[in-house]
Design an enzyme around this catalytic site. Structure first.
Site, PDB file in Angstrom:
ATOM      1  N   HIS A 204      37.098  30.891  35.170  1.00  0.00           N
ATOM      2  CA  HIS A 204      38.137  30.663  34.448  1.00  0.00           C
ATOM      3  C   HIS A 204      38.806  30.187  33.736  1.00  0.00           C
ATOM      4  O   HIS A 204      38.264  28.627  33.948  1.00  0.00           O
ATOM      5  CB  HIS A 204      39.741  30.614  35.915  1.00  0.00           C
ATOM      6  CG  HIS A 204      39.246  32.044  36.597  1.00  0.00           C
ATOM      7  ND1 HIS A 204      39.755  32.739  37.399  1.00  0.00           N
ATOM      8  CD2 HIS A 204      38.123  34.082  36.164  1.00  0.00           C
ATOM      9  CE1 HIS A 204      38.957  33.476  37.952  1.00  0.00           C
ATOM     10  NE2 HIS A 204      38.765  33.931  37.253  1.00  0.00           N
ATOM     11  N   GLU A 207      41.204  28.591  26.807  1.00  0.00           N
ATOM     12  CA  GLU A 207      40.875  28.158  25.474  1.00  0.00           C
ATOM     13  C   GLU A 207      41.130  28.244  24.571  1.00  0.00           C
ATOM     14  O   GLU A 207      42.101  29.294  24.338  1.00  0.00           O
ATOM     15  CB  GLU A 207      39.619  29.239  25.355  1.00  0.00           C
ATOM     16  CG  GLU A 207      38.473  27.824  24.493  1.00  0.00           C
ATOM     17  CD  GLU A 207      37.187  28.970  24.862  1.00  0.00           C
ATOM     18  OE1 GLU A 207      36.352  28.966  25.414  1.00  0.00           O
ATOM     19  OE2 GLU A 207      36.292  29.845  23.991  1.00  0.00           O
ATOM     20  N   PRO A 375      34.750  36.838  25.932  1.00  0.00           N
ATOM     21  CA  PRO A 375      34.586  35.638  26.401  1.00  0.00           C
ATOM     22  C   PRO A 375      33.298  34.992  25.879  1.00  0.00           C
ATOM     23  O   PRO A 375      32.291  36.033  26.565  1.00  0.00           O
ATOM     24  CB  PRO A 375      35.575  34.873  27.318  1.00  0.00           C
ATOM     25  CG  PRO A 375      36.004  36.665  28.142  1.00  0.00           C
ATOM     26  CD  PRO A 375      35.483  37.572  27.335  1.00  0.00           C
ATOM     27  N   HIS A 401      32.035  42.789  29.701  1.00  0.00           N
ATOM     28  CA  HIS A 401      33.408  41.787  29.660  1.00  0.00           C
ATOM     29  C   HIS A 401      33.143  41.003  29.179  1.00  0.00           C
ATOM     30  O   HIS A 401      33.822  40.102  29.099  1.00  0.00           O
ATOM     31  CB  HIS A 401      33.661  42.207  30.651  1.00  0.00           C
ATOM     32  CG  HIS A 401      33.689  41.405  31.684  1.00  0.00           C
ATOM     33  ND1 HIS A 401      31.883  41.340  32.272  1.00  0.00           N
ATOM     34  CD2 HIS A 401      34.186  40.313  32.699  1.00  0.00           C
ATOM     35  CE1 HIS A 401      31.656  40.232  33.333  1.00  0.00           C
ATOM     36  NE2 HIS A 401      33.072  39.776  33.733  1.00  0.00           N
ATOM     37  N   ALA A 403      29.250  37.667  29.239  1.00  0.00           N
ATOM     38  CA  ALA A 403      27.765  37.542  29.002  1.00  0.00           C
ATOM     39  C   ALA A 403      27.165  37.855  30.709  1.00  0.00           C
ATOM     40  O   ALA A 403      25.900  38.053  30.812  1.00  0.00           O
ATOM     41  CB  ALA A 403      26.907  36.130  28.587  1.00  0.00           C
TER      42      ALA A 403
END
Lengths: 478, 140
Positions: A204, A207, A375, A401, A403
């Protein structure tokens, strides 16, 4: 199961035939490039096949391009299950219920923030409780928590943490209305009370990024995104509250699996008929956790706004682009064999990617399809994509959602040293602030798969299409 | 005898805990769970919590034990490193009673690197040969 048991449908689509296991009711279908087929652990294929054994599953047991090993369902697993004669399974949602991403777009550009990113991240880090053991700045009573659980973002709106625009630009408008706080244990509520507005830890993060490349100019304009624009991504979920809801209901549904004589190949796929008491109780409790997570991300967004206003001035704008869930089960209508059917769609480590003209999308996204945020990691780009009609027809409106990891946490700590990773990233002009070095080592970019390779499969296949590429400037981690 | 051994797992924490008795194996499950989060040598014994659990099968008792430890850690922000349990068998299954000791999380002192979210049934097993072995996968 070995790779050679997979049937290649085309360059990006692989099938596990229905006859692979006696219990399979539908085939498995995985969306992977040749390269990713080799990276995926063999047991992941097995999990896709196991999900295909669930009563009521329609069309395919699906795996999105980031597929990797989970419990029961793989991560990246999607299943549409008939609500009339099918089941609901906590293993198809996961422990971090409604872990997801909220993206804020600002009216700042790269030029505006240059030289100040380190100070900005430090301020965000000290204003948003992060890490294990950090406690919320909110002090909620038990009654307030129950209200929050059943009303989601409306609670945030009524308490000054959200604007109407935030609510509109959130999947499900931030509230699954079937939530019932009476179906949640006191243990879950106790874990949840002190964690509203906390980021948590592990993967989590919060960023600060900028738009590095506009790939689809027309959609980017409609999303309000331009080159060099500053973006904030918040990735967190329902914290200990959701973890406890899942822990409690895996136990309850395990008993229900026996009670209703449901034959499952893996205990972690414990489930109950959707219309049974046990199934409805879990659905109502899971909805509470989903609502909790939307509030959690919104409260954090509100504090992010405060930090930006204090640092860059009160006229700084931070508008919600969208907020999407990664781990959830939802009632949705999809076309199956030419007929509209009500399904309980399980997405575990997968994002909703509804295409244009869907009635559940806000008017601003009717023409484009919904924004999909994927993300990357601390050192790699993230992407904003849009949902497609192809996804509606093939994946119940879903896409990948993220990698996913390729290295264990312990291996990452053996191979990387937090301070060294921090220095390497700072050479790329990315500032990382975490509770301590071990957190950075565990989350080192090298411990993750290359997000480009995963996103490209989704894009080339058409289950979502790239709109902009974002690059990280600074990261706050728990 | 070794108390526990961590196994490689891409996304989560997996270990085998050992014990000459089933109680010792359960105590080492507790210790390994907290070792997955932090260096347990740094925990002082300042708070004591009594525990009573019940389950029909021994694997369920492991799940209950882990659920309880993770709940106490997450709801009260306490980390533990001393576990003292007794396990009895009755006509309904298994009963665990005992106490655990630890202290409140201190962010500076404990430097917690991994958050353990939940126990899982994935690959959970309890075996007895010359000694007891409990295999656990935690969601982190």
């Amino acid at each position: 199961m070995k790779r050679d048991r997979l049937m290649k449908i085309n360059d990006l689509t692989w099938e596990i035939p229905e006859k692979y296991k006696n219990c399979m009711r539908v085939p498995g279908r995985m969306y992977l490039s040749e390269e990713l087929v080799d990276i995926v652990e063999e047991d992941t294929y097995e999990q896709v096949a196991n999900v295909a054994c669930l009563p009521g599953i329609v069309k395919y047991s699906l795996a999105m391009p980031e597929a990797h090993l989970g419990y029961g369902f793989p991560i990246g697993g999607v299943a549409g299950i008939d609500i009339e004669d099918g089941v609901i399974s906590p293993g198809g949602v996961g422990f971090d219920i409604n872990c997801g991403v909220k993206t804020l777009k600002t009216n700042l550009t790269l030029e505006d923030v240059q030289g100040g990113v380190e100070e900005l991240i430090n301020r965000l880090f000290s204003n948003i409780p992060s890490g294990v053991g950090s406690e919320s700045k909110l002090k909620l009573s038990h009654d307030e928590l129950d209200y929050l659980l059943e009303n989601g973002l409306d609670w945030a709106l009524e308490n000054g943490y959200a604007k109407q625009d935030d609510v509109i630009h959130c999947e499900e408008e931030g509230c699954i209305t079937t939530a019932d706080a009476n179906k949640v244990s006191n243990k879950a509520k106790k874990r949840g009370l002190s964690q509203v507005g906390t980021l948590g830890s592990g993967n989590h993060f919060l960023e600060v990024q900028y738009v590095d490349e506009v790939i689809d100019q027309d959609t980017a304009e409609k999303f309000g995104l331009t080159k060099n624009q500053i973006i904030v991504m918040i990735h967190t979920g329902s914290r200990g509250f959701g973890h406890q809801v899942c822990t409690d209901y895996v136990k309850k549904l395990e008993k229900a699996t026996k009670k209703y004589n449901i034959d499952i190949p893996d205990k972690q796929l414990a489930c109950a008929p959707f219309d049974s008491k046990e199934g409805q109780d879990y659905f109502a409790a899971m909805a509470c956790a989903a609502n909790y997570a939307w509030v959690n991300r919104q409260v954090i967004a509100s504090w992010v706004r405060d930090v930006f206003h204090n640092y860059y001035g009160q006229d700084t704008e931070l508008e919600t682009l969208y907020d999407v869930a990664h781990n959830i089960a939802k009632k949705e209508t999809h076309t199956v064999n030419g007929e509209k059917k009500e399904l309980i769609v399980h997405r575990k480590g997968a994002t909703r990617a509804f295409g244009p003209n869907h009635k559940e999308l806000p008017s601003s996204y009717q023409e484009t399809g919904q924004p999909v945020m994927i993300p990357g990691n601390m050192g790699a780009p993230s992407y904003i994509l849009r949902g497609t009609q192809f996804a509606m027809e093939n994946t119940f409106g879903s896409t990948c959602h993220g990698a996913g990891r390729k290295m264990s946490r312990s291996q990452a700590k053996r191979e990387y040293w937090g301070e060294t990773v921090q220095k390497e990233l700072s050479k790329q002009k990315i500032y990382v602030k975490a509770t301590h070095g071990a957190v950075i080592a565990e989350e080192a970019p090298g411990a993750y798969k290359n997000p480009d390779k995963v996103v490209n499969v989704a894009h080339n296949l058409g289950i979502s299409k790239k709109v902009v590429k974002l690059k990280p400037l600074g990261v706050a981690k728990g | 005898m070794k108390k526990f051994k961590f196994l490689e797992h891409t996304a989560d924490a997996q270990f085998i805990a050992y014990g000459r008795t089933i109680e010792e194996a359960f105590e080492n499950v507790g210790l390994a769970t907290f070792e997955a989060m932090l260096n347990t040598d740094r925990i002082d014994l300042e708070e004591k919590i009594e525990i009573d659990l019940h389950a029909q099968q021994i694997e369920e008792l492991v799940y209950e034990w882990l659920s309880e430890l993770i709940f106490l850690f997450s709801a009260n922000n306490i980390v533990f490193n001393k576990f003292d349990v007794n396990i009895d068998r009755d006509e309904d299954g298994f009963k665990l009673s005992g106490s655990i000791l630890g202290e409140k999380i201190d962010m500076e002192k404990h430097k917690i690197h991994t958050e353990v979210k939940a126990p899982t049934y994935h690959g959970l097993s309890v075996k007895q040969n010359d000694f007891f072995e409990i295999k656990v996968l935690l969601d982190t």
